[in-house]
Design an enzyme around this catalytic site. Structure first.
Site, PDB file in Angstrom:
ATOM      1  N   ARG A 103       0.847  -1.188   0.000  1.00  0.00           N
ATOM      2  CA  ARG A 103       0.000   0.000   0.000  1.00  0.00           C
ATOM      3  C   ARG A 103       0.885   1.241   0.000  1.00  0.00           C
ATOM      4  O   ARG A 103       1.743   1.379   0.869  1.00  0.00           O
ATOM      5  CB  ARG A 103      -0.852  -0.053   1.271  1.00  0.00           C
ATOM      6  CG  ARG A 103      -2.105   0.699   1.217  1.00  0.00           C
ATOM      7  CD  ARG A 103      -2.909   0.379   2.447  1.00  0.00           C
ATOM      8  NE  ARG A 103      -2.343   0.965   3.644  1.00  0.00           N
ATOM      9  CZ  ARG A 103      -3.061   1.452   4.641  1.00  0.00           C
ATOM     10  NH1 ARG A 103      -4.372   1.406   4.590  1.00  0.00           N
ATOM     11  NH2 ARG A 103      -2.502   1.950   5.712  1.00  0.00           N
ATOM     12  N   THR A 107      -1.218   7.702  -1.147  1.00  0.00           N
ATOM     13  CA  THR A 107      -2.463   7.463  -1.910  1.00  0.00           C
ATOM     14  C   THR A 107      -3.282   6.323  -1.325  1.00  0.00           C
ATOM     15  O   THR A 107      -4.462   6.179  -1.614  1.00  0.00           O
ATOM     16  CB  THR A 107      -2.150   7.108  -3.375  1.00  0.00           C
ATOM     17  OG1 THR A 107      -1.424   5.853  -3.378  1.00  0.00           O
ATOM     18  CG2 THR A 107      -1.312   8.182  -4.049  1.00  0.00           C
ATOM     19  N   ASP A 199       0.903  -1.267  12.281  1.00  0.00           N
ATOM     20  CA  ASP A 199       1.267  -1.859  10.989  1.00  0.00           C
ATOM     21  C   ASP A 199       1.642  -3.325  11.224  1.00  0.00           C
ATOM     22  O   ASP A 199       2.666  -3.626  11.845  1.00  0.00           O
ATOM     23  CB  ASP A 199       2.450  -1.084  10.394  1.00  0.00           C
ATOM     24  CG  ASP A 199       2.799  -1.578   9.003  1.00  0.00           C
ATOM     25  OD1 ASP A 199       2.976  -2.804   8.822  1.00  0.00           O
ATOM     26  OD2 ASP A 199       2.883  -0.739   8.089  1.00  0.00           O
TER      27      ASP A 199
HETATM   28  C1  PRP Z   1      -1.014  -4.048   5.067  1.00  0.00           C
HETATM   29  C2  PRP Z   1      -1.856  -5.268   5.406  1.00  0.00           C
HETATM   30  C3  PRP Z   1      -2.784  -5.371   4.217  1.00  0.00           C
HETATM   31  C4  PRP Z   1      -2.982  -3.918   3.846  1.00  0.00           C
HETATM   32  C5  PRP Z   1      -4.335  -3.481   4.300  1.00  0.00           C
HETATM   33  O1  PRP Z   1      -0.014  -4.377   4.168  1.00  0.00           O
HETATM   34  O2  PRP Z   1      -1.107  -6.421   5.633  1.00  0.00           O
HETATM   35  O3  PRP Z   1      -2.247  -6.107   3.146  1.00  0.00           O
HETATM   36  O4  PRP Z   1      -1.970  -3.154   4.515  1.00  0.00           O
HETATM   37  O5  PRP Z   1      -4.580  -2.163   3.910  1.00  0.00           O
HETATM   38  P1  PRP Z   1      -5.733  -1.777   2.895  1.00  0.00           P
HETATM   39  O6  PRP Z   1      -6.947  -2.553   3.277  1.00  0.00           O
HETATM   40  O7  PRP Z   1      -5.903  -0.303   3.120  1.00  0.00           O
HETATM   41  O8  PRP Z   1      -5.270  -2.070   1.508  1.00  0.00           O
HETATM   42  P2  PRP Z   1       1.056  -3.313   3.623  1.00  0.00           P
HETATM   43  O9  PRP Z   1       0.624  -2.758   2.302  1.00  0.00           O
HETATM   44  O10 PRP Z   1       1.394  -2.334   4.688  1.00  0.00           O
HETATM   45  O11 PRP Z   1       2.289  -4.235   3.290  1.00  0.00           O
HETATM   46  P3  PRP Z   1       3.206  -5.104   4.280  1.00  0.00           P
HETATM   47  O12 PRP Z   1       2.368  -6.255   4.779  1.00  0.00           O
HETATM   48  O13 PRP Z   1       4.306  -5.551   3.385  1.00  0.00           O
HETATM   49  O14 PRP Z   1       3.680  -4.215   5.395  1.00  0.00           O
HETATM   50  N1  URA Z   2      -2.224  -2.064   7.379  1.00  0.00           N
HETATM   51  C1  URA Z   2      -1.819  -2.393   8.617  1.00  0.00           C
HETATM   52  O1  URA Z   2      -0.902  -3.193   8.787  1.00  0.00           O
HETATM   53  N2  URA Z   2      -2.438  -1.811   9.660  1.00  0.00           N
HETATM   54  C2  URA Z   2      -3.441  -0.935   9.511  1.00  0.00           C
HETATM   55  O2  URA Z   2      -3.974  -0.438  10.515  1.00  0.00           O
HETATM   56  C3  URA Z   2      -3.851  -0.612   8.209  1.00  0.00           C
HETATM   57  C4  URA Z   2      -3.235  -1.185   7.163  1.00  0.00           C
END
Ligand code: PRP
Ligand code: URA
Length: 207
Positions: A103, A107, A199
């Site tokens: 993500r 944006t 996160d």
């Molecule tokens: C986090 C989480 C989801 C996403 C959710 O991943 O594990 O995949 O955000 O957010 P959304 O519903 O707003 O799309 P992230 O993109 O931070 O990647 P990561 O797991 O590699 O940290």
């Molecule tokens: N992704 C995460 O890991 N945590 C949040 O709260 C939202 C998106």
């Protein structure tokens, strides 16, 4: 919410609270997330369909049950990895596909950077695994990929969900079964779930 199962089992809720606690360090976070994943998958697979088979015991032939469809687990990288190993302990014959999504911080758009899936997911029960359902952008991107691979039976397991994310998924996938341990209050301006657990990827891996 229709099609959303909130898993209120006391052990799930106990562990979720430990994961929410900002003092829980990655080593402990990984262990507790694995425990909660085991409990959640038990509930999430409760509607897998069975077929009747004949089985020979040492004494006679009888009828038994087998899963009708092959199972494929699809963790969303990175954070979905935190639930994978524990789920494989319960479904060791499952195949494993991967979807990598990140993500973008401003944006909040999810960009796909990796995909490893069979061409044809039609014969499978597909379990999409991601601890966090926030805006729903990553979930919809992952679900679209699964549909492009002809998946028909998909369920999604998210530890913590935001109402916004559920609504977004529902617009494109009105009948998708969603299993979660909590539907939290809302997203903040940066797209983080409140109260949430922060996160999930960072909490798991420390970076
Ligand atoms: C986090 C989480 C989801 C996403 C959710 O991943 O594990 O995949 O955000 O957010 P959304 O519903 O707003 O799309 P992230 O993109 O931070 O990647 P990561 O797991 O590699 O940290
Ligand atoms: N992704 C995460 O890991 N945590 C949040 O709260 C939202 C998106």
């Amino acid at each position: 919410m229709k099609g959303v199962t909130v898993i209120n089992h006391p052990l799930v809720q106990h562990n979720l609270t430990r994961l929410r606690d900002g003092r829980t360090a990655p080593q402990e976070f990984r262990r507790v997330l694995a425990e909660v994943a085991t409990l959640m998958i038990y509930e999430a697979t409760g509607s897998f369909t069975l077929k009747t088979v004949r089985v020979k015991t040492p004494l006679e032939t009888t009828t038994g049950s087998q899963l009708r469809h092959e199972v494929i687990l699809v963790p969303v990288l990175r954070a979905g990895l935190g639930m994978l190993e524990a789920i494989l302990q319960l479904i060791p014959h499952a195949r494993v596909g991967f979807i990598g999504l990140k993500r973008e911080e401003t944006t909040l758009q999810a960009t796909s950077y990796h995909k490893s899936l069979p061409k044809n997911l039609k014969p499978f029960e597909v379990v999409l695994i991601d601890p966090m359902l926030a805006t729903g952008g990553s979930a919809v991107a992952a679900l679209n990929l699964l549909r492009q691979h002809r998946a028909e039976r998909i369920r999604m397991v998210n530890l913590v969900s935001a109402p916004e994310g559920i609504r977004t998924v529902r617009k494109s996938y009105p009948n998708l079964p969603i299993f979660t341990a909590a539907i939290d209050r809302q997203l903040n301006a940066r797209g983080y779930i409140l109260p949430g657990l922060g996160d999930a990827g960072d909490r798991l891996f420390g970076v």
